[in-house]
Design a protein around this motif. Structure first.
Motif, mmCIF file in Angstrom:
data_model
loop_
_atom_site.group_PDB
_atom_site.id
_atom_site.type_symbol
_atom_site.label_atom_id
_atom_site.label_comp_id
_atom_site.label_asym_id
_atom_site.label_seq_id
_atom_site.Cartn_x
_atom_site.Cartn_y
_atom_site.Cartn_z
ATOM 1 N N LEU A 1 7.221 -1.603 -8.380
ATOM 2 C CA LEU A 1 7.609 -2.286 -9.619
ATOM 3 C C LEU A 1 7.569 -1.329 -10.805
ATOM 4 N N SER A 2 6.577 -0.461 -10.792
ATOM 5 C CA SER A 2 6.494 0.490 -11.899
ATOM 6 C C SER A 2 7.672 1.455 -11.883
ATOM 7 N N LYS A 3 8.254 1.631 -10.682
ATOM 8 C CA LYS A 3 9.428 2.506 -10.576
ATOM 9 C C LYS A 3 10.715 1.694 -10.653
ATOM 10 N N GLN A 4 10.572 0.445 -11.025
ATOM 11 C CA GLN A 4 11.704 -0.478 -11.170
ATOM 12 C C GLN A 4 12.458 -0.687 -9.856
ATOM 13 N N ASN A 5 11.767 -0.463 -8.766
ATOM 14 C CA ASN A 5 12.355 -0.754 -7.458
ATOM 15 C C ASN A 5 11.847 -2.123 -7.023
ATOM 16 N N SER A 6 12.416 -3.147 -7.653
ATOM 17 C CA SER A 6 11.883 -4.499 -7.434
ATOM 18 C C SER A 6 12.171 -4.988 -6.020
ATOM 19 N N LYS A 7 13.245 -4.501 -5.420
ATOM 20 C CA LYS A 7 13.597 -4.972 -4.077
ATOM 21 C C LYS A 7 12.471 -4.644 -3.088
ATOM 22 N N GLU A 8 12.041 -3.408 -3.123
ATOM 23 C CA GLU A 8 10.959 -2.984 -2.230
ATOM 24 C C GLU A 8 9.664 -3.714 -2.558
ATOM 25 N N ALA A 9 9.433 -3.876 -3.841
ATOM 26 C CA ALA A 9 8.202 -4.538 -4.265
ATOM 27 C C ALA A 9 8.161 -5.972 -3.754
ATOM 28 N N VAL A 10 9.285 -6.658 -3.920
ATOM 29 C CA VAL A 10 9.340 -8.061 -3.494
ATOM 30 C C VAL A 10 9.124 -8.165 -1.985
ATOM 31 N N LYS A 11 9.675 -7.202 -1.268
ATOM 32 C CA LYS A 11 9.513 -7.204 0.198
ATOM 33 C C LYS A 11 8.023 -7.166 0.566
ATOM 34 N N ASP A 12 7.311 -6.290 -0.090
ATOM 35 C CA ASP A 12 5.879 -6.163 0.196
ATOM 36 C C ASP A 12 5.118 -7.419 -0.224
ATOM 37 N N LEU A 13 5.463 -7.932 -1.390
ATOM 38 C CA LEU A 13 4.739 -9.109 -1.887
ATOM 39 C C LEU A 13 4.960 -10.302 -0.964
ATOM 40 N N LEU A 14 6.217 -10.485 -0.538
ATOM 41 C CA LEU A 14 6.504 -11.625 0.352
ATOM 42 C C LEU A 14 5.822 -11.437 1.709
ATOM 43 N N PHE A 15 5.723 -10.205 2.133
ATOM 44 C CA PHE A 15 5.030 -9.924 3.389
ATOM 45 C C PHE A 15 3.562 -10.367 3.300
ATOM 46 N N ILE A 16 2.931 -9.995 2.211
ATOM 47 C CA ILE A 16 1.511 -10.367 2.039
ATOM 48 C C ILE A 16 1.366 -11.886 1.969
ATOM 49 N N ILE A 17 2.232 -12.490 1.160
ATOM 50 C CA ILE A 17 2.129 -13.944 0.968
ATOM 51 C C ILE A 17 2.346 -14.681 2.287
ATOM 52 N N GLY A 18 3.320 -14.183 3.086
ATOM 53 C CA GLY A 18 3.646 -14.872 4.335
ATOM 54 C C GLY A 18 2.692 -14.538 5.470
ATOM 55 N N ARG A 19 2.360 -13.273 5.632
ATOM 56 C CA ARG A 19 1.573 -12.844 6.789
ATOM 57 C C ARG A 19 0.068 -12.882 6.559
ATOM 58 N N TYR A 20 -0.340 -12.528 5.367
ATOM 59 C CA TYR A 20 -1.775 -12.381 5.124
ATOM 60 C C TYR A 20 -2.243 -13.242 3.958
ATOM 61 N N PRO A 21 -2.020 -14.536 4.079
ATOM 62 C CA PRO A 21 -2.389 -15.399 2.936
ATOM 63 C C PRO A 21 -3.898 -15.512 2.728
ATOM 64 N N LYS A 22 -4.676 -15.025 3.709
ATOM 65 C CA LYS A 22 -6.131 -15.154 3.552
ATOM 66 C C LYS A 22 -6.788 -13.839 3.131
ATOM 67 N N THR A 23 -5.989 -12.864 2.860
ATOM 68 C CA THR A 23 -6.584 -11.588 2.431
ATOM 69 C C THR A 23 -6.951 -11.665 0.953
ATOM 70 N N SER A 24 -7.742 -10.689 0.566
ATOM 71 C CA SER A 24 -8.257 -10.723 -0.804
ATOM 72 C C SER A 24 -7.182 -10.447 -1.845
ATOM 73 N N VAL A 25 -6.053 -9.893 -1.427
ATOM 74 C CA VAL A 25 -5.005 -9.598 -2.409
ATOM 75 C C VAL A 25 -3.888 -10.634 -2.392
ATOM 76 N N ALA A 26 -4.008 -11.664 -1.546
ATOM 77 C CA ALA A 26 -2.925 -12.640 -1.437
ATOM 78 C C ALA A 26 -2.689 -13.348 -2.759
ATOM 79 N N ASP A 27 -3.776 -13.715 -3.442
ATOM 80 C CA ASP A 27 -3.598 -14.413 -4.722
ATOM 81 C C ASP A 27 -2.975 -13.487 -5.759
ATOM 82 N N ASP A 28 -3.369 -12.239 -5.738
ATOM 83 C CA ASP A 28 -2.774 -11.279 -6.680
ATOM 84 C C ASP A 28 -1.282 -11.089 -6.382
#
Lengths: 742, 520
Positions: free
Chosen positions: B58-85
């Motif tokens: 996101l800091s490099k304005q590559n939102s596509k890659e960022a969103v991919k990672d965020l959705l991965f965390i939200i979908g796969r690892y919703p119980k991890t400590s960074v899921a809420d972030d």
């Protein structure tokens, strides 16, 4: 053994051989050597034996003498006195042997006399004695001893024969027949040893030893003795205790010192003529004496008297408020103001403590100076414990954290952070010891470790903080909690003032990161300015106008009295240009820039003459609800201020701020006490309605509702009183007030 | 726990902040400390790495890659400590960068509903409040926003980052919804509880606006100066400087019998070549935008005339709430930025009838456009995408100028009656009306109007060569200041056509004879 051939007793070369013979003689007496070893001194035993002899109690004298002989043998080999004593013992035993009622033992007596001469060739038997004994002795002596007259140049050279020191006199010295090394030595001369042959019964021979001069010497005496003498920076030795040489008597009198104050002589030897040497005479607590000596020839110089002047000073310790306890080098030194006199030059540790703070510092004392130590007592939080979330850190880790916290934050701000000794023990509450994690909270005041066994309520925290602080002479307590979940050096520091129920929490994300530690340290620095310098006007920044534009003038303030008006534009303070209202405020905040600190000269646009304006001080109040404020730290600051020398007005403002801080940490009783001592003068700043509101809050929390309501009614009557300088209207707070606990 | 990605997030914040209205909204997403999670250490580690990567992208304005990672965390690892972030960051991205308010709202709700007391939840609540007000300015929207902000204070009282922001936003919501008393109290609470927080500076600015609107300009000036002293070198201190300059002109100078404005020596020689200016605006970068028949042209800081955008039949220019410029043309609002094909076609009914007599337009804070349809004598409302909406108020008027303030109050200058009405969006009612004839003077030929950030309404009266400033929300339009320069005196503007205010409240007046004149 032939009875008259006494020379066979003589050793060929070495005196120790002769002593082996003496020992043998002693052993053959069949007397237990240790019979009297522990019974009295040699002199006493000799006197005792003599007494028995004089009273013809020969049987009683004999074992005593046997014992003495056994006891002195070893010592007599090197000790001249012991040698004389053992010689006396032999002599007396010889006489006892021929007097004893059991029959005359001439053989034993002769052996004793031989042994006597071996021990001390000088020894003589007094003439009024048994004639045969005297005759036998003369025969023995003639067979064993010769005589020598020793001449040594210089005469004061230290001389020894067979390793035994002797005093060289013009009279003969008795020596056993055989070879004897004679050694002479003296400072400034080469040591010399000469072997002489002594022949028993031969005429007295004269032996001369002349020493060769090899260096110059300088003798030093000092007042006081025991001073170190350095030559060209190297320690040569110390001046010995007296007696002092008489040569310095006149000089000592001139220097107004008595001879018993003067040391013995210390001789600097090995000096080369026509060479300069830097000599320093030093002694702790005295001014060193340095001088140069240049021996002209191979002579002895001196003695030089060096009277050292005492190097002491005076230390005066003061505190803003008298009565603080002073400790000097760990020893009590009275209460402030304390004067400590006759302190030797050097560095010393000073500690000053009072119930509002402590001071620890070093002082350097110099001769004749009075060192003033204006001790600024700093309140201190005592770091009680280091704990961890979920698992306690190791003892080593705890120690590391303690050290790091104390070193990096210990003296960062207006308060200090000191580590309590490792053997600190928490007090017991209801038969349970307080847990080390009793203050482990995060920034949200949530308990960091929910599994902790013990959670104290606010009232207990208040009590415990007071109890520990009082016991250890601290103003507050602190704990550190490592949160390994967030990082290995993630630390929460809890600060709790004495009598506080709610700690300040400081978070250090990485204790090893200097920038982050500095950030926390900055929060501990400085204290809130309780007064704001004011001219009695409001000036603002306006675009396109250079300077501070006055938009409001307080009719009670200095600006009004000096005829400043709305619309005037201030462009300078005391000749220093200001281009904005912020710059004006900054200039006023620095008293050094004001005239006499209470008047300022203002330059105003389009006005030819500067305005001279009185500078007032507007009191300020900390906001009770401000969650960014470290109230526990402020309490320590304010309590220290209360103890300092303040004007009544300043004292009231400090007390009011202290009260607000105490309210914020849940100590309503102490807050009330402080407010009850507040007496604010009329003027700009904190209004009486503000004080009434705060008093009402205290009373309400203490359950005194009718009086609280009365105070709130007073507070609510004002239309313009503010809770803080920049805060809400008091009337509005009264209107919105909820009534806790009612 | 991995190190928190504070720095990258702040970088994103700065990037985004440049596009946002600095006062109305906060650009900063928050990242709070995270508690332990129930996930395995491998999952946690991967989630953390993905989260870090998203922040970096996101800091490099590559939102596509960022969103991919965020959705991965939200979908796969919703119980991890960074899921809420991850959820918070994703929702924030959707709201501020992708302009998908509803989707952002759904993600933020998921965060708040599923992650209880987790540390990102306060950020989620704050985001929900902002989204509510970004979508609408109805009383329901205000209630929803205020409710979410209250929950931050209620459930996370010790959170010294989120609570002051929540209080500030709550106070803003009160102010924008007209609950001035509540706003005053809540703004005050920000500073009394968090005096060192940057939100205190913002709250004091809001407090000053409320004080001006309740007639306490003197206290407002004091508060604004306090911001300058207490928060030096901040954007808030700069804004306080601007606003105090305005208050000084409008209140202090008149009280000293001085004119509120004086002619500036600064001149725009390039403006003398321009004729027939229809409207003016000054944007955040200091450009003076002039709508002329050939389109929008602008004068740069040096006064040089530069070609702008728009076409021959340009009727006006306005700035939306984000400061973006639009040219008003028959049937079309042409944005300065972007290809002309994206310009908005404004048509009415299903017949796609083009509005061809549009002398004025403006924009609400939520992005909708207000357009004066003089053929019909109405003011119409359009979605940003062009779909027509029901306007919040009905008024029969032939508006020659519209002005919108940050409360979405709309000032309408009527061509025929010469009267100015102020209409409130949230209630659909008329707040005040300045008739052409007022006590002691009359508006002979008002030709232009504008709000300043403190709510004052400025009116340019061409025939009397005068600018009249009305106090905020005065029911009958009580002028707080008037300004004119006698005819044939330097700086007189007897043939004025349009004006604009710069951020310091300086008046830029276009006069047919004198060109652009500046008054400070």
């Amino acid at each position: 053994m032939r009875r008259n051939d006494y020379s066979e007793w003589l050793p060929r070369f070495s005196p120790p051989w002769s002593w082996a013979v003496v020992v043998l003689v002693a052993m053959t007496t069949g007397v237990a050597l240790d019979a009297v070893q522990s019974q009295g001194s040699v002199e006493q035993l000799l006197a005792q034996a003599r007494s028995h002899y004089d009273n013809t109690e020969f049987a009683s004298a004999l074992p005593i003498l046997d014992g003495l002989v056994g006891r002195l043998q070893a010592q007599a080999q090197t000790d001249r006195t012991a040698a004389e004593q053992i010689a006396s013992a032999y002599e007396m035993r010889a006489r006892v042997r021929i007097e004893t009622s059991r029959g005359t033992d001439w053989a034993g007596a002769i052996d004793d006399m031989k042994a006597m001469l071996l021990a001390s060739p000088d020894h003589r038997i007094p003439k009024p004695n048994n004639p045969r004994l005297v005759r036998e002795f003369d025969l023995i002596r003639k067979a064993m001893v010769g005589e020598v007259i020793l001449v040594v140049n210089p005469a004061d050279a230290a001389t020894d024969v067979d390793g035994r020191p002797i005093v060289v006199k013009p009279t003969p010295v008795s020596l056993l027949t055989g070879e004897h090394p004679v050694r002479a030595r003296r400072t400034g001369y080469k040591e010399q040893t000469q072997k002489i042959q002594v022949l028993a019964g031969a005429p007295v021979q004269t032996v001369t030893l002349t020493l060769e001069r090899e260096s110059a010497t300088v003798a030093i005496v000092s007042v006081p003795p025991d001073a170190e003498v350095y030559v060209d920076g190297k320690l040569g030795g110390k001046t010995p205790p007296g007696p002092a040489p008489l040569d310095v008597a006149e000089e000592a009198a001139k220097a107004k010192v008595t001879m018993d104050q003067v040391s013995g002589v210390f001789v600097i030897e090995g000096l080369t003529p026509e060479t300069s040497y830097l000599v320093e005479v030093r002694k702790g607590c005295y001014v060193k004496s340095g001088f140069t000596v240049t021996p002209k020839a191979l002579n002895d110089y001196g003695p030089l008297l060096k009277v050292l002047q005492p190097a002491t000073g005076t230390v005066v310790v003061t505190t803003p408020q008298p009565g603080a306890s002073v400790s000097f080098e760990g020893k009590p030194a009275g209460k402030t103001p304390a004067t400590i006199e006759n302190v030797c030059e050097g560095d010393y540790g000073i500690e000053v403590s009072a119930d509002y703070g402590r001071f620890a510092g070093k002082v350097t004392v110099q001769k004749g100076q009075t060192v003033q130590v204006p001790a600024q007592l700093k309140p201190a939080f005592g770091l009680l414990s280091v704990t961890g979330v979920l698992s306690p850190p190791s003892s080593r880790r705890q120690a590391e954290v303690r050290t790091a916290v104390e070193r990096r934050l210990g003296s960062a701000g207006t308060v200090s952070l000191v580590s309590l000794p490792a053997n600190f023990v928490y007090p017991r509450i209801d038969d349970n010891s307080v847990e080390p994690g009793w203050l482990s909270f995060d920034l949200d005041r949530k308990v960091l470790d929910p599994s902790a066994k013990q959670q104290l309520d606010a009232a207990t925290r208040l009590d415990v903080s007071k109890q520990i602080s009082t016991k250890y002479g601290l103003q507050g307590v602190a704990t550190a909690t490592l949160d390994a979940r967030e990082g290995p050096n993630h630390l929460y520091l809890s600060l709790l003032a004495s009598g506080s129920a709610h700690p300040d929490i400081l978070e250090i994300v990485d204790l090893e990161n200097p920038e982050q530690v500095r950030e926390v340290a900055r929060r501990l620095e400085g204290t809130r300015p309780l007064f704001r310098p004011t001219l009695g006007l409001l000036a603002v920044d306006v675009a396109d106008v250079a300077g501070a534009v006055i938009i409001k003038v307080d009719p009670d303030g200095g600006a009004f009295k000096s005829n400043l008006k709305i619309g005037h534009v201030i462009t300078g303070v005391n000749g220093q240009a200001v281009n904005s209202a912020s710059a004006l405020a900054a200039a006023l905040a620095n008293p050094a820039k004001t005239v006499g600190n209470d008047r300022v000269s203002l330059t105003v646009t389009d006005q030819s003459v500067p305005f001279q304006v009185s500078l007032g001080q507007t009191p300020r109040l900390v906001s009770m609800t401000d969650k960014t404020v470290l109230f526990n730290k402020l309490i320590l600051d304010f309590r220290a201020m209360v103890a300092g020398g303040l004007t009544p007005n300043e004292l009231s403002v400090v007390r009011l701020n202290l009260a607000v801080s105490l309210l914020a940490v849940g100590n309503f009783a102490d807050a009330r006490k402080e407010i009850e001592q507040v007496k604010l003068p009329s003027g700009p700043g904190v209004s009486k309605e503000t004080v009434a509101y705060l008093y009402g809050v205290c009373l309400e929390r203490l359950g005194e509702y009718p009086e609280a309501d009365r105070q709130f009614a007073l507070a609510g009557a004002s239309t313009n009183a503010l809770i803080t300088e920049d805060g809400e209207l008091v009337a509005e707070l009264v209107r919105r007030r909820k009534a806790p606990g009612r | 726990m991995s190190p928190q990605p504070i720095l990258p997030v702040l970088i994103i914040s700065v990037l985004v902040a440049a596009q946002a209205r600095p006062f109305a909204d906060s650009p900063e997403p928050r990242v709070f400390p995270r508690p332990q999670s129930a996930a395995t250490s491998t999952e946690s580690e991967e989630a953390k790495n993905r989260y870090q990567n998203a922040v970096t992208m996101l800091s490099k304005q590559n939102s596509k890659e960022a969103v991919k990672d965020l959705l991965f965390i939200i979908g796969r690892y919703p119980k991890t400590s960074v899921a809420d972030d991850a959820l918070l960051l994703y929702a924030d991205y959707l709201f501020r960068l992708d302009n998908k308010s509803s989707e952002a709202q759904a993600q933020a709700k998921q965060l708040v509903d599923n992650y209880g007391q987790q540390n990102a939840v306060p950020g989620g609540l704050l985001l929900l409040g902002r989204i509510a007000l970004a979508k609408a300015r109805t009383s329901d929207a205000f209630d929803e926003a205020i409710g979410n902000y209250s929950r931050v204070q209620q459930f996370f009282p010790g959170n010294s980052e989120a609570v002051p922001e929540a209080l500030y936003r709550m106070a803003e919501a009160y102010r924008l919804s007209g609950r001035i008393d509540d706003a005053l109290g809540t703004y005050g609470q920000v500073c009394s509880d968090y005096s060192q927080s940057p939100w205190c500076a913002r709250a004091t600015l809001g407090l000053a606006v409320c004080l001006v609107q309740t007639g306490q300009w003197s206290r407002a000036i004091e508060k604004l100066q306090w911001v300058r002293t207490s928060f030096p070198d901040t954007p808030e201190a700069g804004r306080a400087h601007q606003w105090n300059t305005m208050l000084f002109r409008l209140y202090v100078r008149p009280s000293l019998k001085q004119p509120p404005f004086t002619l500036s020596s600064r001149q725009f020689p390039g403006a003398r070549m321009i004729k027939d200016v229809k409207a003016m605006a000054i944007d955040a970068s200091g450009r003076t935008l002039l709508a002329v028949k050939g389109g929008v042209q602008f004068l740069d800081e040096a006064g040089t005339l530069r070609q702008g955008f728009g076409s021959n039949d340009c009727a006006g220019v306005f700035l939306d709430q984000r400061g973006s410029a639009f040219a008003i043309q028959p049937g079309r609002l042409v944005p300065e930025l972007g290809p002309s094909s994206t310009s908005l076609e404004i048509t009415k009914d299903t017949k796609l009838k083009v509005l061809d007599e549009v002398p004025a337009a403006g924009a609400f804070s939520t992005g909708e456009f207000l357009v004066a349809d003089n053929a019909a004598g109405t003011i119409e409302l359009f979605e940003p995408a062009g779909k027509i909406l029901k306007p919040p108020f009905s008024l029969s008027v032939k508006a020659i100028r519209l002005a919108v303030n940050d409360r979405d109050d709309v000032a309408v200058l009527d061509r025929d009656s010469k009267a100015i009405s102020v209409l409130r969006r949230s209630t659909g009612t008329q707040v005040s009306r300045m008739p052409s004839t007022l006590q002691g003077f009359e508006l002979r030929n008002p030709v232009d109007i504008a709000f300043d950030p403190l709510g004052h309404l400025y009116v340019l009266d061409r025939d009397s060569g005068r600018v009249v400033v009305f106090s905020p929300f005065a029911k009958t339009g009580t002028p707080v200041a008037t300004f004119s320069i006698p005819e044939k005196t330097a700086g007189a503007f007897q043939r004025a056509r349009a004006f604009a205010l710069d951020p310091f409240g300086r008046l830029y007046i276009f006069d047919d004879r004198a060109g652009v004149l500046i008054y400070q």
